[in-house]
Write a protein that holds these residues in place. Structure first.
Motif, PDB file in Angstrom:
ATOM      1  N   GLY A   1     -72.522  28.686 140.318  1.00  0.00           N
ATOM      2  CA  GLY A   1     -73.168  29.886 140.836  1.00  0.00           C
ATOM      3  C   GLY A   1     -74.342  30.325 140.016  1.00  0.00           C
ATOM      4  O   GLY A   1     -75.301  30.903 140.530  1.00  0.00           O
ATOM      5  N   SER A   2     -74.319  30.052 138.717  1.00  0.00           N
ATOM      6  CA  SER A   2     -75.376  30.549 137.864  1.00  0.00           C
ATOM      7  C   SER A   2     -76.543  29.585 137.752  1.00  0.00           C
ATOM      8  O   SER A   2     -77.576  29.945 137.210  1.00  0.00           O
ATOM      9  CB  SER A   2     -74.827  30.844 136.476  1.00  0.00           C
ATOM     10  OG  SER A   2     -74.290  29.679 135.908  1.00  0.00           O
TER      11      SER A   2
ATOM     12  N   SER B   1     -61.576  19.453 132.446  1.00  0.00           N
ATOM     13  CA  SER B   1     -61.849  20.562 133.352  1.00  0.00           C
ATOM     14  C   SER B   1     -63.240  20.423 133.919  1.00  0.00           C
ATOM     15  O   SER B   1     -64.214  20.313 133.188  1.00  0.00           O
ATOM     16  CB  SER B   1     -61.736  21.893 132.601  1.00  0.00           C
ATOM     17  OG  SER B   1     -62.091  22.960 133.426  1.00  0.00           O
ATOM     18  N   ALA B   2     -63.352  20.401 135.216  1.00  0.00           N
ATOM     19  CA  ALA B   2     -64.654  20.316 135.858  1.00  0.00           C
ATOM     20  C   ALA B   2     -65.336  21.661 135.772  1.00  0.00           C
ATOM     21  O   ALA B   2     -64.820  22.620 135.234  1.00  0.00           O
ATOM     22  CB  ALA B   2     -64.489  19.902 137.319  1.00  0.00           C
ATOM     23  N   GLY B   3     -66.545  21.745 136.338  1.00  0.00           N
ATOM     24  CA  GLY B   3     -67.311  22.977 136.243  1.00  0.00           C
ATOM     25  C   GLY B   3     -66.603  24.164 136.861  1.00  0.00           C
ATOM     26  O   GLY B   3     -66.002  24.062 137.908  1.00  0.00           O
ATOM     27  N   ARG B   4     -66.665  25.314 136.171  1.00  0.00           N
ATOM     28  CA  ARG B   4     -66.140  26.536 136.755  1.00  0.00           C
ATOM     29  C   ARG B   4     -67.108  27.053 137.798  1.00  0.00           C
ATOM     30  O   ARG B   4     -68.276  26.704 137.833  1.00  0.00           O
ATOM     31  CB  ARG B   4     -65.921  27.587 135.661  1.00  0.00           C
ATOM     32  CG  ARG B   4     -64.768  27.213 134.744  1.00  0.00           C
ATOM     33  CD  ARG B   4     -64.386  28.349 133.844  1.00  0.00           C
ATOM     34  NE  ARG B   4     -63.205  27.967 133.072  1.00  0.00           N
ATOM     35  CZ  ARG B   4     -62.680  28.714 132.131  1.00  0.00           C
ATOM     36  NH1 ARG B   4     -63.203  29.883 131.833  1.00  0.00           N
ATOM     37  NH2 ARG B   4     -61.615  28.320 131.490  1.00  0.00           N
ATOM     38  N   THR B   5     -66.606  27.951 138.653  1.00  0.00           N
ATOM     39  CA  THR B   5     -67.433  28.509 139.710  1.00  0.00           C
ATOM     40  C   THR B   5     -68.695  29.117 139.147  1.00  0.00           C
ATOM     41  O   THR B   5     -69.770  28.979 139.704  1.00  0.00           O
ATOM     42  CB  THR B   5     -66.639  29.575 140.480  1.00  0.00           C
ATOM     43  OG1 THR B   5     -65.463  28.973 141.000  1.00  0.00           O
ATOM     44  CG2 THR B   5     -67.452  30.148 141.610  1.00  0.00           C
ATOM     45  N   SER B   6     -68.567  29.800 138.003  1.00  0.00           N
ATOM     46  CA  SER B   6     -69.738  30.450 137.430  1.00  0.00           C
ATOM     47  C   SER B   6     -70.798  29.450 137.038  1.00  0.00           C
ATOM     48  O   SER B   6     -71.980  29.742 137.056  1.00  0.00           O
ATOM     49  CB  SER B   6     -69.324  31.256 136.208  1.00  0.00           C
ATOM     50  OG  SER B   6     -68.673  30.419 135.291  1.00  0.00           O
ATOM     51  N   SER B   7     -70.385  28.244 136.649  1.00  0.00           N
ATOM     52  CA  SER B   7     -71.363  27.244 136.255  1.00  0.00           C
ATOM     53  C   SER B   7     -72.240  26.858 137.436  1.00  0.00           C
ATOM     54  O   SER B   7     -73.455  26.767 137.324  1.00  0.00           O
ATOM     55  CB  SER B   7     -70.641  26.020 135.700  1.00  0.00           C
ATOM     56  OG  SER B   7     -71.539  25.005 135.351  1.00  0.00           O
TER      57      SER B   7
ATOM     58  N   THR C   1     -63.179  35.258 148.124  1.00  0.00           N
ATOM     59  CA  THR C   1     -63.501  35.250 146.700  1.00  0.00           C
ATOM     60  C   THR C   1     -63.816  33.809 146.323  1.00  0.00           C
ATOM     61  O   THR C   1     -64.037  32.961 147.202  1.00  0.00           O
ATOM     62  CB  THR C   1     -62.339  35.820 145.866  1.00  0.00           C
ATOM     63  OG1 THR C   1     -62.753  35.930 144.505  1.00  0.00           O
ATOM     64  CG2 THR C   1     -61.093  34.967 145.962  1.00  0.00           C
ATOM     65  N   PHE C   2     -63.854  33.515 145.036  1.00  0.00           N
ATOM     66  CA  PHE C   2     -64.092  32.155 144.574  1.00  0.00           C
ATOM     67  C   PHE C   2     -63.014  31.767 143.575  1.00  0.00           C
ATOM     68  O   PHE C   2     -62.467  32.607 142.863  1.00  0.00           O
ATOM     69  CB  PHE C   2     -65.489  32.021 143.939  1.00  0.00           C
ATOM     70  CG  PHE C   2     -66.572  31.834 144.966  1.00  0.00           C
ATOM     71  CD1 PHE C   2     -67.043  30.578 145.291  1.00  0.00           C
ATOM     72  CD2 PHE C   2     -67.091  32.929 145.635  1.00  0.00           C
ATOM     73  CE1 PHE C   2     -68.012  30.408 146.255  1.00  0.00           C
ATOM     74  CE2 PHE C   2     -68.070  32.775 146.604  1.00  0.00           C
ATOM     75  CZ  PHE C   2     -68.529  31.502 146.921  1.00  0.00           C
ATOM     76  N   VAL C   3     -62.733  30.462 143.535  1.00  0.00           N
ATOM     77  CA  VAL C   3     -61.710  29.995 142.616  1.00  0.00           C
ATOM     78  C   VAL C   3     -62.230  30.089 141.192  1.00  0.00           C
ATOM     79  O   VAL C   3     -63.433  30.129 140.940  1.00  0.00           O
ATOM     80  CB  VAL C   3     -61.273  28.550 142.933  1.00  0.00           C
ATOM     81  CG1 VAL C   3     -60.701  28.467 144.327  1.00  0.00           C
ATOM     82  CG2 VAL C   3     -62.420  27.565 142.760  1.00  0.00           C
TER      83      VAL C   3
ATOM     84  N   THR D   1     -62.724  37.386 140.441  1.00  0.00           N
ATOM     85  CA  THR D   1     -63.704  38.364 140.922  1.00  0.00           C
ATOM     86  C   THR D   1     -65.001  38.232 140.148  1.00  0.00           C
ATOM     87  O   THR D   1     -66.100  38.350 140.706  1.00  0.00           O
ATOM     88  CB  THR D   1     -63.141  39.783 140.769  1.00  0.00           C
ATOM     89  OG1 THR D   1     -61.962  39.902 141.569  1.00  0.00           O
ATOM     90  CG2 THR D   1     -64.154  40.828 141.203  1.00  0.00           C
ATOM     91  N   ARG D   2     -64.879  38.009 138.870  1.00  0.00           N
ATOM     92  CA  ARG D   2     -66.057  37.868 138.004  1.00  0.00           C
ATOM     93  C   ARG D   2     -66.958  36.750 138.492  1.00  0.00           C
ATOM     94  O   ARG D   2     -68.172  36.907 138.635  1.00  0.00           O
ATOM     95  CB  ARG D   2     -65.586  37.606 136.576  1.00  0.00           C
ATOM     96  CG  ARG D   2     -66.653  37.347 135.580  1.00  0.00           C
ATOM     97  CD  ARG D   2     -66.078  37.362 134.169  1.00  0.00           C
ATOM     98  NE  ARG D   2     -65.494  38.662 133.874  1.00  0.00           N
ATOM     99  CZ  ARG D   2     -65.058  39.018 132.674  1.00  0.00           C
ATOM    100  NH1 ARG D   2     -65.141  38.171 131.662  1.00  0.00           N
ATOM    101  NH2 ARG D   2     -64.535  40.211 132.469  1.00  0.00           N
ATOM    102  N   TYR D   3     -66.373  35.606 138.769  1.00  0.00           N
ATOM    103  CA  TYR D   3     -67.184  34.471 139.194  1.00  0.00           C
ATOM    104  C   TYR D   3     -67.693  34.649 140.627  1.00  0.00           C
ATOM    105  O   TYR D   3     -68.746  34.125 140.990  1.00  0.00           O
ATOM    106  CB  TYR D   3     -66.380  33.183 139.052  1.00  0.00           C
ATOM    107  CG  TYR D   3     -66.067  32.820 137.616  1.00  0.00           C
ATOM    108  CD1 TYR D   3     -66.661  33.501 136.553  1.00  0.00           C
ATOM    109  CD2 TYR D   3     -65.177  31.805 137.311  1.00  0.00           C
ATOM    110  CE1 TYR D   3     -66.380  33.173 135.244  1.00  0.00           C
ATOM    111  CE2 TYR D   3     -64.883  31.466 136.003  1.00  0.00           C
ATOM    112  CZ  TYR D   3     -65.491  32.159 134.969  1.00  0.00           C
ATOM    113  OH  TYR D   3     -65.208  31.830 133.671  1.00  0.00           O
ATOM    114  N   ALA D   4     -66.943  35.386 141.436  1.00  0.00           N
ATOM    115  CA  ALA D   4     -67.434  35.695 142.777  1.00  0.00           C
ATOM    116  C   ALA D   4     -68.708  36.531 142.701  1.00  0.00           C
ATOM    117  O   ALA D   4     -69.667  36.300 143.444  1.00  0.00           O
ATOM    118  CB  ALA D   4     -66.356  36.437 143.568  1.00  0.00           C
ATOM    119  N   ALA D   5     -68.736  37.506 141.802  1.00  0.00           N
ATOM    120  CA  ALA D   5     -69.931  38.338 141.644  1.00  0.00           C
ATOM    121  C   ALA D   5     -71.102  37.525 141.114  1.00  0.00           C
ATOM    122  O   ALA D   5     -72.252  37.689 141.563  1.00  0.00           O
ATOM    123  CB  ALA D   5     -69.631  39.509 140.712  1.00  0.00           C
ATOM    124  N   ILE D   6     -70.839  36.633 140.160  1.00  0.00           N
ATOM    125  CA  ILE D   6     -71.889  35.770 139.632  1.00  0.00           C
ATOM    126  C   ILE D   6     -72.476  34.905 140.747  1.00  0.00           C
ATOM    127  O   ILE D   6     -73.691  34.704 140.838  1.00  0.00           O
ATOM    128  CB  ILE D   6     -71.326  34.894 138.497  1.00  0.00           C
ATOM    129  CG1 ILE D   6     -71.061  35.746 137.256  1.00  0.00           C
ATOM    130  CG2 ILE D   6     -72.277  33.752 138.154  1.00  0.00           C
ATOM    131  CD1 ILE D   6     -70.344  35.012 136.151  1.00  0.00           C
TER     132      ILE D   6
END
Length: 666
Positions: A383-384, A375-381, A46-48, A70-75
């Protein structure tokens, strides 16, 4: 490894602004550099949730991994599919995008969040995975007809079904998802509200919508039109895009909060980097690709903000702190004002409700202090970024703000959240649905006294996202001092309500605290009272400070979405402040001695004693040696505090609202 040919979106940048083309390439390279550091092999891959910037006492900066999503893993899967396969595998822990989407589909039976399921289904559809029918079936089971939904989740459902349109018969569900999203629009405003129908939000903030509530619906409607002509959907997407582009800041800022009734900005800041380089570009590109209006100029202005950041610019025009940090492989998450933001935000929401069009946000040039968030970038940032620039659409983060309080009263210098029990429960469930974390602080008379004596306790409680009146004496003192609190929200009652809600919604919980024998007794009683409750893990509360990090990591690995700490003050508050984010739990609630009561080791006061404010006396009768002197001392001190505060106030002083503590919420 050969470089992929520039996509049309990057090629357009080359023609319009070569410097921005270089910036976009830089962001794409950063995404590929940072995502492997966010991959987490546990649980099958998965992703953090995020990487957080920290500064040591010596001034050394570092970036920590926290939580999983899970949400950010899918993104990430949706974005990585545009890369050549060997680069997909470098990003996705050795998996191709299709293989990784398949891993996510296999987890769908355990997924209860509609947004997560929609994103996984979308990833399965866009990677042509053979298990798409399984994903669609799970999505259908979770999306119960007639229920109000958060607009972002409803948009993801529509995008997932549109992506599956060529592979499965989804026409009836697609039509229902389309009508639900379009039906959320109110009056003549082209902006979407935060929820598709009443029932999810308090009435006083139902008009407030965020940037994600605009980009995801307009993207979904544009993608729907691209699969089969739907002029009504395209027109709604076009109108929404035109409005947010018209409202864009002079420095290219995409603003944060809007009034869905009037289509105006309520609150501009913080400005989130993911809005600038990913969410807005992808949605607006998708709209243009579907035959809608071309908002390329607005996209370029927003992207340029990432390099210029006028809020942080020094005398030479160069940002004092760059938003893009290749040395850490992150983009900083947001830029915000250094003021008492939560009280200001509450005033904005209430003012906008009473006076539509009211805006209390300073302009970019205002004399306020600006900061990048820790806070640094989230995984979704990360990934997207890929789909926004490499090719047609995908998806972005739902970085949702969470503000919903009236007035924000201040009592003894502490900002309190004036919520009823029902509102507090809704706020917690809202956080779980969106995958955002809230830390709950509870205050009673004794704790308010001790906060005066213990700066660490005061800082830990004041920094919580919700600070609630746990003691009846606090509510009474508020009335005497003109501070309106609707009711007592007892920590143990909130605990029980959340356990019941978690059982019903299949939300996994973690129980930390008490002696092992007490914990075992409580777990047995909980299993009898809540037989379907998913307990992801538990641990006694007797551990050294040196073990706190390992305890937090074990909680994160358990996948718990709610964490309850049955520990004494100030240990639980200090643990929450230092390690709450690291646990990855969406709700962190310190429940004190509630574990002992649930285990039957101690008895709770009868309802009458609670109503008349003598629960403390009942507890003292049970443990006179341990609690008697403590309660007499702290209660006397609390009465003196209240008397001093009353004498200090002028006779005309009304309810106290405004600055107090600066909470850790967004």
């Amino acid at each position: 490894m050969t470089e992929a040919a520039p996509a049309p979106r990057l090629a357009a940048l080359t023609r319009e602004d070569p410097a921005l083309h270089t910036l976009a390439r830089r962001l794409l390279a950063l995404a590929e550099q940072g995502l492997p550091r966010m991959y987490a092999a546990e649980g099958g891959g998965t992703f953090v949730f995020t990487r957080v910037g920290t500064v040591s006492p010596a001034g050394t900066r570092s970036v920590e991994r926290r939580g999983t999503s899970t949400r950010y893993a899918a993104i990430t899967a949706l974005g990585a599919r545009f890369l050549p396969e060997e680069r997909q595998r470098a990003v996705l822990g050795g998996h191709s995008a299709a293989e990784f989407a398949g891993l996510l589909v296999e987890r769908l039976p355990q997924i209860t969040d509609l947004g997560d399921a929609a994103l996984v289904t979308w990833a399965a559809a866009d990677t042509d995975h053979p298990k798409l029918p399984d994903a669609l079936a799970r999505l259908s089971a979770l999306d119960v007809p007639g229920r109000p939904r958060y607009t972002v989740e409803a948009a993801w459902v529509l995008s997932a079904l549109a992506a599956a349109r060529g592979s499965a018969d989804v026409e009836d569900r697609l039509a229902a998802a389309r009508d639900r999203l379009l039906g959320a629009l109110t009056g003549t405003s082209p902006l979407f509200p935060h929820a598709t129908a009443p029932g999810l939000l308090p009435r006083y903030r139902a008009h407030i919508a965020c940037f994600a509530d605009q980009t995801y619906p307009l993207q979904a409607l544009a993608r729907l039109h691209a699969t089969a002509p739907d002029p009504v959907a395209l027109q709604a997407a076009d109108a929404c895009a035109a409005r947010i582009c018209r409202l864009q800041g002079d420095g290219g800022q995409w603003w944060w909060h809007y009034d869905a009734r009037t289509g105006d900005v309520i609150e501009g800041y913080p400005v989130y980097s993911v809005h600038q380089h990913a969410m807005a570009p992808t949605a607006l590109f998708d709209l243009a690709d579907a035959g809608g209006s071309d908002h390329g100029a607005a996209i370029r202005r927003g992207l340029r903000w990432m390099a210029e950041v006028p809020e942080l610019a020094g005398p030479d025009g160069v940002p004092r702190e760059p938003m893009i940090r290749e040395d850490y492989a992150v983009t900083w998450r947001k830029v915000y004002r250094g003021d008492p933001a939560k009280a200001v935000r509450a005033a904005r929401g209430l003012a906008a409700r009473v006076v539509p069009g009211a805006r209390l946000t300073p302009s970019t040039g205002s004399s306020v202090r600006w900061r990048w968030t820790g806070s640094a970038g989230r995984t979704s940032s990360a990934g997207s970024s890929t789909p926004g620039w490499e090719a047609p659409p995908d998806d972005r983060t739902q970085q949702h703000p969470h503000t919903g309080n009236t007035g924000k009263p201040v009592l003894f210098g502490i900002t309190l959240d004036p919520l009823t029990m029902d509102e507090a429960v809704r706020r917690c469930l809202d956080a779980v649905r969106r995958g955002e974390q809230i830390e709950i602080g509870m205050v009673n008379a004794a704790k308010l006294v001790n906060m005066r004596r213990d700066p660490r306790l005061a800082a830990a409680v004041s920094g919580c996202d919700l600070v609630l009146a746990d003691g009846q004496a606090v509510v009474w003192a508020g009335r005497v001092l003109g501070v309106r609190l609707p009711e007592r929200v007892a920590g143990i009652d909130l605990f029980m309500r959340l356990l019941a809600a978690a059982e019903q919604a299949e939300i996994p919980v973690y129980l930390l605290g008490a002696r092992q024998d007490v914990l075992d007794l409580m777990l047995r009683r909980i299993s009898e009272q809540f037989p379907a409750l998913r307990v992801a893990g538990s641990r006694h509360g007797y551990f050294d400070d040196s073990e706190q990090g390992a305890v937090a990591d074990a909680i994160a690995a358990s996948g718990a979405r709610m964490l309850f700490l049955g520990m004494t003050s100030p240990k639980k508050e200090i643990f929450t402040a230092a390690f709450g984010k690291r646990t990855g739990a969406d709700v962190v609630h310190g429940v004190g001695g509630s574990f002992d009561i649930l285990a039957g080791v101690t008895k709770r006061a009868p309802q009458l004693w609670q109503r008349i404010g003598l629960e403390w006396f009942y507890r003292a009768l049970q443990e006179p040696r341990r609690l008697g002197r403590r309660y007499v001392t702290t209660n006397t001190a609390f009465l003196l505090m209240t008397a001093r505060e009353l004498l200090r106030r002028p006779p005309s002083a009304g309810p106290s609202h405004g600055a107090g503590s600066a909470n850790r919420s967004h």
